[in-house]
Design a protein around this motif. Structure first.
Motif, PDB file in Angstrom:
ATOM      1  N   ASN A  13       0.818  -1.214   0.000  1.00 49.42           N
ATOM      2  CA  ASN A  13       0.000   0.000   0.000  1.00 49.42           C
ATOM      3  C   ASN A  13       0.852   1.264   0.000  1.00 49.42           C
ATOM      4  O   ASN A  13       0.328   2.361   0.145  1.00 49.42           O
ATOM      5  CB  ASN A  13      -0.965   0.011   1.199  1.00 49.42           C
ATOM      6  CG  ASN A  13      -0.234  -0.180   2.515  1.00 49.42           C
ATOM      7  OD1 ASN A  13       0.978   0.019   2.609  1.00 49.42           O
ATOM      8  ND2 ASN A  13      -0.978  -0.570   3.538  1.00 49.42           N
ATOM      9  N   SER A  96       2.147   6.753  -0.386  1.00 50.23           N
ATOM     10  CA  SER A  96       1.080   5.754  -0.497  1.00 50.23           C
ATOM     11  C   SER A  96       0.838   5.394  -1.960  1.00 50.23           C
ATOM     12  O   SER A  96       1.197   6.150  -2.874  1.00 50.23           O
ATOM     13  CB  SER A  96      -0.211   6.281   0.129  1.00 50.23           C
ATOM     14  OG  SER A  96      -0.746   7.336  -0.648  1.00 50.23           O
ATOM     15  N   LEU A  98      -1.979   5.329  -3.547  1.00 48.87           N
ATOM     16  CA  LEU A  98      -2.897   6.305  -4.148  1.00 48.87           C
ATOM     17  C   LEU A  98      -2.168   7.600  -4.489  1.00 48.87           C
ATOM     18  O   LEU A  98      -2.343   8.152  -5.581  1.00 48.87           O
ATOM     19  CB  LEU A  98      -4.053   6.590  -3.193  1.00 48.87           C
ATOM     20  CG  LEU A  98      -5.068   7.643  -3.665  1.00 48.87           C
ATOM     21  CD1 LEU A  98      -5.716   7.211  -4.969  1.00 48.87           C
ATOM     22  CD2 LEU A  98      -6.124   7.895  -2.584  1.00 48.87           C
TER      23      LEU A  98
END
Length: 316
Positions: A13, A96, A98
């Motif tokens: 992640n 991260s 994202l």
């Protein structure tokens, strides 16, 4: 043991951006240098935006595109430098999944916009010099807005798909990115899956958003030089060339640094050479652009003098 590592990394992640962590003693110095560069980019390009919007003599298509280009440069460098400054200050290299995807997407969308907008600016100069009688008819306000909007949004749908493809890959070699930002090639090197079609799509996007705009720019300036050469007087030729020389220099800086970085072998990602080269098109080119346009353009210099004069009067 190897299977467990692969499973863990395939469901990671976050990544680790190495940046300049291999020079721990220079972190504070590098932070100061890049902070000064970033602030100068914001101030220099911000001034270009202000004067092209506020000065009555600069309400022409050429300066409309220049103001948009300056805003683009702020956005483009902001996709990389703030994150890099944060990493240098906090010593926290983690990003991260994202945040990495968002940075990758915006960086490449803005890079595509830059090449397209430079092609639009070259076309504007072509119409102004080669078809002066039709200039106001062709480059009307509606056409200028349409060209700018097209430059900004053309790459969005394609690069959304490109970003999705890259982050759909399984990452099981490592989660360490040896770069200053989330770069497409660096990410594909971390994948243990088949990246052939990803590499093909990257090359296709490079042709679409890099090579084709470059050809349009070269074609426009070839016709411009032919038209300038036909002008009867040396003064006329010099004046015509001065209106596009700044754009030529900026285009040369951007494409020159990008081509050198793009032609580097894959080993350059491991040795860190790519990190140094990327600083040219992410930091130095946006830094020099306002200087090039202001120092080589009398109208911009006069507009800046008027702006500073107004500011002095307001202070008094």
């Amino acid at each position: 043991m190897e299977i467990n590592i692969e499973v863990n990394l395939s469901h990671l992640n976050e990544f680790t951006l190495l940046g300049f962590s291999d020079h721990p003693n220079l972190q504070d110095i590098l932070f100061g240098i890049f902070l000064v560069i970033y602030l100068n980019i914001l101030i220099g390009n911000g001034l270009i935006i202000i004067i092209t919007k506020s000065d009555a003599t600069l309400q022409t298509p050429m300066y409309f595109f220049l103001g948009n280009f300056a805003f683009l440069e702020i956005c483009y460098t902001s996709a990389v430098l703030p994150r890099m400054l944060s990493d240098l200050w906090t010593r926290n290299k983690n990003i991260s999944l994202l945040a990495c995807a968002v940075q990758l997407f915006f960086f490449f969308v803005l890079a595509a916009t830059e090449t397209l907008l430079m092609a639009v600016m070259a076309y504007d100069r072509y119409v102004a010099i080669c078809k002066p009688l039709y200039y106001t008819l062709i480059m009307n306000h509606k056409m200028c807005i349409q060209l700018v909007i097209a430059s900004w949004i053309s790459g969005v749908p394609i690069l959304i798909g490109q970003t999705y493809q890259v982050f759909s890959l399984p990452f099981c070699n490592s989660n360490v990115i040896n770069h200053i930002y989330c770069d497409m090639s660096s990410l594909m090197m971390l994948s243990c899956g088949d990246t052939f079609w990803n590499e093909v799509s990257v090359y296709a996007d490079t042709v679409l958003f890099g090579f084709f705009p470059f050809l349009l720019i070269i074609s426009s300036y070839t016709r411009i030089f032919i038209s300038i050469h036909k002008l009867p007087t040396k003064i006329g030729r010099s004046k015509a060339f001065s209106t596009c020389s700044s754009h030529l220099i900026v285009m040369g800086l951007f494409y020159g640094s990008a081509i050198i970085a793009y032609l580097q072998p894959k080993d350059s990602y491991r040795t860190g050479i790519e990190k140094i080269l990327s600083l040219f098109y992410t930091s130095l080119t946006p830094l020099f652009n306002p200087l090039i346009y202001s120092l080589r353009n009398k109208d911009v210099i006069m507009a800046m003098k008027k702006l500073f004069s107004k500011l002095r009067v307001m202070r008094e």
